[in-house]
Design an enzyme around this catalytic site. Sequence first.
Site, PDB file in Angstrom:
ATOM      1  N   GLY A  81      -5.086  -1.201 -15.942  1.00  0.00           N
ATOM      2  CA  GLY A  81      -5.664  -1.798 -16.465  1.00  0.00           C
ATOM      3  C   GLY A  81      -5.064  -3.081 -17.244  1.00  0.00           C
ATOM      4  O   GLY A  81      -3.923  -3.988 -17.101  1.00  0.00           O
ATOM      5  N   TYR A 108      -4.428  -9.832  -5.364  1.00  0.00           N
ATOM      6  CA  TYR A 108      -3.145  -9.360  -4.523  1.00  0.00           C
ATOM      7  C   TYR A 108      -2.997  -8.125  -5.528  1.00  0.00           C
ATOM      8  O   TYR A 108      -3.609  -6.722  -5.554  1.00  0.00           O
ATOM      9  CB  TYR A 108      -2.007  -9.398  -5.196  1.00  0.00           C
ATOM     10  CG  TYR A 108      -1.537  -9.550  -6.013  1.00  0.00           C
ATOM     11  CD1 TYR A 108      -0.818  -7.995  -7.234  1.00  0.00           C
ATOM     12  CD2 TYR A 108      -1.199 -10.635  -6.982  1.00  0.00           C
ATOM     13  CE1 TYR A 108      -0.656  -9.231  -8.027  1.00  0.00           C
ATOM     14  CE2 TYR A 108      -1.014 -11.059  -8.176  1.00  0.00           C
ATOM     15  CZ  TYR A 108      -0.431  -9.814  -8.889  1.00  0.00           C
ATOM     16  OH  TYR A 108       0.065 -10.345 -10.139  1.00  0.00           O
ATOM     17  N   SER A 138       3.209 -11.102 -17.973  1.00  0.00           N
ATOM     18  CA  SER A 138       2.399 -11.441 -15.842  1.00  0.00           C
ATOM     19  C   SER A 138       1.819 -12.521 -16.562  1.00  0.00           C
ATOM     20  O   SER A 138       0.391 -12.675 -16.601  1.00  0.00           O
ATOM     21  CB  SER A 138       1.302 -10.214 -15.227  1.00  0.00           C
ATOM     22  OG  SER A 138       1.929  -8.138 -15.997  1.00  0.00           O
ATOM     23  N   ASP A 175      16.429  35.518  10.626  1.00  0.00           N
ATOM     24  CA  ASP A 175      18.323  34.656  10.347  1.00  0.00           C
ATOM     25  C   ASP A 175      19.018  35.478  10.147  1.00  0.00           C
ATOM     26  O   ASP A 175      20.191  35.802  10.965  1.00  0.00           O
ATOM     27  CB  ASP A 175      18.150  33.218   9.395  1.00  0.00           C
ATOM     28  CG  ASP A 175      19.361  32.553   9.933  1.00  0.00           C
ATOM     29  OD1 ASP A 175      19.834  31.931  11.362  1.00  0.00           O
ATOM     30  OD2 ASP A 175      19.830  32.491   8.595  1.00  0.00           O
TER      31      ASP A 175
END
Length: 592
Positions: A117, A76, A167, A534
Amino acid sequence: MRNNLIKIISLTRVNNSRTFIYNHNRSFGNASPRQEGVEAGAPAPTAVEPLVDTFGRRHNYLRISLTERCNLRCQYCMPEEGVPLSKRSALLTREELSRLTRIFVRAGVDKVRLTGGEPTLRADLADVVSGLREAGVQSVAITTNGLVLTRRLPAYQRAGLTHINVSLDSLRAERYEHMARRPGLSRVLAGVDLALQLGYKPVKINVVLMKGFNDDEICDFVEYTRDREIEVRFIEFMPFSGNKWDDSKLVPYRDALRSVFARYPDLTPAKPRDNDTATMWQVPGHAGSVGFIHSMTQNFCSTCNRLRLTADGNLKVCLFGASEVSLRDALRSGEPDDRLDELVRTALYNKKARHAGRPRSAQCVGSFTARGAQPRRRLLAAAAPRRLAARAFSSRADSDDEGGAFSHLDASGTARMVDVGSKPATRRVAVASCSLHVSGRLLRLLRDARLPKGDALTVAQLAGAMGAKRTAELIPLCHPLALDMVRVRVELPRGECATGGAVRVSCETRVRASTGVEMEALTGAAVAALALYDMCKSVDRSMRIGDLRVEHKSGGRSDAPPAQEAPPPLRALDQSPNRQDETYVPTNLMHF
């Protein structure tokens, strides 16, 4: 208004024109930052105003990517053959990293996380950690895949590493190897045990949940916390497939929590921590805990305190945003520390309230019922983000970026921001103008400063300067720039102009950057004209704005010199048959 931004406004009136000049300086406080946990001998940086964005969020947490390389090929995250890498010279050196860190520490950053990385592939990682602690960082953490912890963790600890995140997406060896395309689960688990033995408690385990892959291991990870003081954090899968939104693998937070409750019904919520991204839970009797990071279904943007620095020196204020500011280029061009601090604060000033400024309805893949069973709505494919995942840690252009006919399109026709990281930072100047055609009555009111709504010219100048500074928020794919100067002029036409005339509005912008500043000048001129319209529409409803153009730009490859005004026509030579003794000198001087 915060003390760190003082706007110096000078308004001058010259020949029926007004000039608005914007500049800014910063005043800094003298309070010293806390030095708790910093090694003895670490210098105490001079404190300045903290890094606070426009929504009141204080940023004291910096995530630094040290490298683009990785020794895994998670499906992934990265293709099996890897990705093109930037040249070593494009990445920040340890000395550059140390200098930038000191600037952040001086502004109140006390926590740094090193990522990649894979950060352990950086040979000088221990020296980097030591340098961060010497710079005054109180907490230095690392996010790693854990493959080399058993060999290198003691050295990192001696250097001053304080926290570890690992991880790990599966506890099953064959599934781990299938996902990472490399073996090594036993080495990762051994590294976790070593970290616990060395006193890292808790060790955080990051688990990206994917439907049909590891969602059946949720309770296995919870059981992993029984005898180990670890914190397992289940992360919702960010559903990007190439450049398309794909939520087929997303496991929503509530579904994962329901799976844990089914096996551990006595699961109890843990005390929340400040600025924590995870919702924490505790199983009674377990040494560790369980958390859920639900960035997709329930974002935590309101408490975000994070900044990100890529390996090649680009500052990202939001993970989901494409806007970046190159601190590397500014640093290598010789900018002083105060200028680098100013770039950081300007980028932070443009940080949105939530994920890259997307509306609340586009934040989450779906909103869930009380039971969390089924999503009530899903994002339409047409509204899906296109390239949010492409800029996770590097500003390197994709290999197909040069194939498009236009610089803002790649070969497939997808819009993307142009990479200007390789361009030198030069002094850029641009001038743009437009005209507002008004009636004679309105022109007289403007000249006499008798407009019912007040000083319309000053309001227009203020609006123009503000618009120029917010150009990147208004124009998609426009680079955010820390402008050095904005000068807005509103010039009324001369003469009687009984039937009206054209009010000229111009905007000059200056910056030192790698890209042009003409868009800021055009935006400033256009917004100033709109503000003037405006203010005056109650008097003249037939006004029209036109002739918006760039008059001058310099500092880049496609400079446009200022337009030269045509000289006034000369009177034709009088060749009438006058006598030589005839004179045109008036004799009736009293008449004059």
